[in-house]
Motif scaffolding. Structure first.
Motif, mmCIF file in Angstrom:
data_model
loop_
_atom_site.group_PDB
_atom_site.id
_atom_site.type_symbol
_atom_site.label_atom_id
_atom_site.label_comp_id
_atom_site.label_asym_id
_atom_site.label_seq_id
_atom_site.Cartn_x
_atom_site.Cartn_y
_atom_site.Cartn_z
ATOM 1 N N THR A 32 36.298 20.608 32.121
ATOM 2 C CA THR A 32 36.525 20.936 33.533
ATOM 3 C C THR A 32 36.914 19.683 34.304
ATOM 4 O O THR A 32 37.857 19.697 35.101
ATOM 5 C CB THR A 32 35.272 21.588 34.147
ATOM 6 O OG1 THR A 32 34.961 22.798 33.436
ATOM 7 C CG2 THR A 32 35.490 21.921 35.610
ATOM 8 N N ALA A 33 36.220 18.580 34.054
ATOM 9 C CA ALA A 33 36.557 17.319 34.720
ATOM 10 C C ALA A 33 37.961 16.856 34.347
ATOM 11 O O ALA A 33 38.688 16.304 35.189
ATOM 12 C CB ALA A 33 35.529 16.247 34.363
ATOM 13 N N GLN A 34 38.373 17.076 33.100
ATOM 14 C CA GLN A 34 39.721 16.712 32.676
ATOM 15 C C GLN A 34 40.774 17.515 33.436
ATOM 16 O O GLN A 34 41.815 16.970 33.838
ATOM 17 C CB GLN A 34 39.892 16.929 31.174
ATOM 18 C CG GLN A 34 39.196 15.917 30.300
ATOM 19 C CD GLN A 34 39.451 16.202 28.818
ATOM 20 O OE1 GLN A 34 38.773 17.002 28.186
ATOM 21 N NE2 GLN A 34 40.460 15.549 28.263
ATOM 22 N N VAL A 35 40.519 18.806 33.611
ATOM 23 C CA VAL A 35 41.447 19.647 34.371
ATOM 24 C C VAL A 35 41.603 19.098 35.781
ATOM 25 O O VAL A 35 42.726 18.919 36.289
ATOM 26 C CB VAL A 35 40.965 21.111 34.408
ATOM 27 C CG1 VAL A 35 41.868 21.943 35.321
ATOM 28 C CG2 VAL A 35 40.921 21.716 33.016
ATOM 29 N N TYR A 36 40.482 18.822 36.426
ATOM 30 C CA TYR A 36 40.518 18.283 37.786
ATOM 31 C C TYR A 36 41.200 16.923 37.825
ATOM 32 O O TYR A 36 41.976 16.628 38.748
ATOM 33 C CB TYR A 36 39.096 18.168 38.351
ATOM 34 C CG TYR A 36 38.571 19.460 38.919
ATOM 35 C CD1 TYR A 36 38.715 19.767 40.264
ATOM 36 C CD2 TYR A 36 37.935 20.396 38.107
ATOM 37 C CE1 TYR A 36 38.237 20.955 40.785
ATOM 38 C CE2 TYR A 36 37.464 21.596 38.615
ATOM 39 C CZ TYR A 36 37.617 21.869 39.966
ATOM 40 O OH TYR A 36 37.157 23.056 40.477
ATOM 41 N N GLY A 37 40.930 16.107 36.829
ATOM 42 C CA GLY A 37 41.486 14.764 36.809
ATOM 43 C C GLY A 37 42.999 14.757 36.750
ATOM 44 O O GLY A 37 43.656 13.998 37.467
ATOM 45 N N ARG A 38 43.570 15.608 35.917
ATOM 46 C CA ARG A 38 45.023 15.562 35.801
ATOM 47 C C ARG A 38 45.713 16.206 37.003
ATOM 48 O O ARG A 38 46.825 15.806 37.371
ATOM 49 C CB ARG A 38 45.492 16.168 34.479
ATOM 50 C CG ARG A 38 45.423 17.652 34.308
ATOM 51 C CD ARG A 38 45.978 18.052 32.933
ATOM 52 N NE ARG A 38 46.106 19.490 32.803
ATOM 53 C CZ ARG A 38 46.623 20.087 31.730
ATOM 54 N NH1 ARG A 38 47.019 19.361 30.695
ATOM 55 N NH2 ARG A 38 46.732 21.396 31.671
ATOM 56 N N VAL A 39 45.052 17.170 37.660
ATOM 57 C CA VAL A 39 45.616 17.733 38.889
ATOM 58 C C VAL A 39 45.624 16.667 39.988
ATOM 59 O O VAL A 39 46.622 16.502 40.707
ATOM 60 C CB VAL A 39 44.827 18.983 39.324
ATOM 61 C CG1 VAL A 39 45.243 19.427 40.730
ATOM 62 C CG2 VAL A 39 45.033 20.120 38.332
ATOM 63 N N ALA A 40 44.530 15.930 40.117
ATOM 64 C CA ALA A 40 44.477 14.872 41.125
ATOM 65 C C ALA A 40 45.474 13.762 40.814
ATOM 66 O O ALA A 40 46.149 13.245 41.712
ATOM 67 C CB ALA A 40 43.057 14.295 41.205
ATOM 68 N N ALA A 41 45.580 13.387 39.542
ATOM 69 C CA ALA A 41 46.503 12.321 39.147
ATOM 70 C C ALA A 41 47.952 12.695 39.422
ATOM 71 O O ALA A 41 48.810 11.819 39.588
ATOM 72 C CB ALA A 41 46.320 11.987 37.671
ATOM 73 N N ALA A 42 48.252 13.992 39.469
ATOM 74 C CA ALA A 42 49.619 14.443 39.744
ATOM 75 C C ALA A 42 49.999 14.270 41.208
ATOM 76 O O ALA A 42 51.164 14.449 41.566
ATOM 77 C CB ALA A 42 49.767 15.909 39.343
#
Length: 306
Positions: A32-42
């Motif tokens: 879940t944190a990975q999903v959030y991380g890549r959305v924020a990084a975009a």
């Protein structure tokens, strides 16, 4: 973050990531944190934790907190985190205080789902929650039957920073924006990219998105086009993503989150099926159609790849 800075974030794209489950159906905080991380990084401007695309109503209060924590960890300060809260007023107030304690930037109150909720009383719910919340509140308006006066009363509360307007009553939206203080709550399109041009024409700013889980470049392109007043350009991008959004509306939106989660898994992060009463998985025909679309987007650099 100040109320004004949060208002500015809401003029952008408010992304709503999915919640990952493990093989036993439990919330999987690392993925879940990975999903959030890549959305924020975009580069998504505001990240909503445990929104509808995150299956808020299928989660227990303890699981919602786990998702909030995973979101804050994954985003890692790269964007505001708006923690979704709701249910009874007392529960929502408790969630708001808890969100503040774990480091969220703001809170978003889901629409009350009581079958006997009166429009004016729903406004009372949001205002009472805003009064008790230690964080700025975004009110999620999804039901019909509100008046212009209801919307003005909602927008005028000093701790309500935004109104996620998620009905197709554009006449009400336009009249409410015209009647409200321009320095009050910001009216945001709550129906994602497909409706963003129409909402922008009515005076709304920013929009919500589940597409960011898969193809944030397309979401940001729609936003950029609208920001420069290029409605034809925005519509051209909306036409490109229309098959994806159309698939999500199947079964009266019962496949809404399913399509997104299957796409995220296809891109390399196994987030598990949707919990009932949502559709757990797509049938093979719809899955094949979805994956063909994703391959096309990946080929043009618009979607996340493995």
């Amino acid at each position: 973050m100040s109320v004004e800075t949060m208002r500015q974030a809401l003029t952008g794209v408010s992304g709503v990531p999915v919640t990952a489950y493990d093989a036993n159906g439990e919330v999987e905080p690392r993925v879940t944190a990975q999903v959030y991380g890549r959305v924020a990084a975009a580069g998504i401007h505001n990240i909503v934790a445990a929104g509808n695309t995150g299956e808020f109503y299928a989660l227990t209060p303890e699981e919602i907190r786990r998702v909030h924590e995973a979101a804050i960890s994954g985003v890692d300060g790269n964007a505001p985190v708006t923690a979704a809260i709701g249910r009874s007023l007392r529960e929502a107030i408790g969630m708001a205080k808890d969100a503040k304690a774990i480091g969220a930037t703001a809170v978003m109150s889901h629409q009350p789902v009581d079958p006997f909720a009166a429009p004016a009383s729903q406004i009372d719910y949001f205002r009472s929650l805003a009064e008790a919340s230690p964080l700025p509140l975004v009110a999620y308006v999804r039901a019909d039957g509100f008046s212009v006066d209801d919307m003005v009363r909602l927008a005028s509360h000093g701790n309500i920073v935004g109104i996620k307007f998620a009905t197709t009553d554009l006449m009400l939206l336009s009249k409410a924006i015209a009647a409200s203080d321009p320095n009050g709550a910001l009216f945001v399109c709550g129906l994602a990219e497909s409706w963003a041009p129409s909402f922008a024409a009515a005076g709304a700013r920013g929009f919500t998105s589940g597409l960011v889980n898969v193809a944030p470049k397309l979401s940001l392109a729609v936003h950029a086009a609208l920001a420069r007043g290029d409605f034809a350009g925005a519509r051209a991008i909306v036409n490109k993503l229309e098959p994806f959004e159309r698939m999500r509306t199947k079964f009266r939106n019962g496949a809404n989150v399913t399509v997104v989660k299957e796409a995220v898994t296809y891109s390399g992060l196994d987030v598990g099926p949707v919990r009932v009463p949502g559709l757990p998985r797509l049938d093979q025909k719809d899955r094949d159609e979805l994956f063909a679309l994703l391959r096309d987007w990946q080929g043009s650099g618009d979607a996340f790849k493995l």
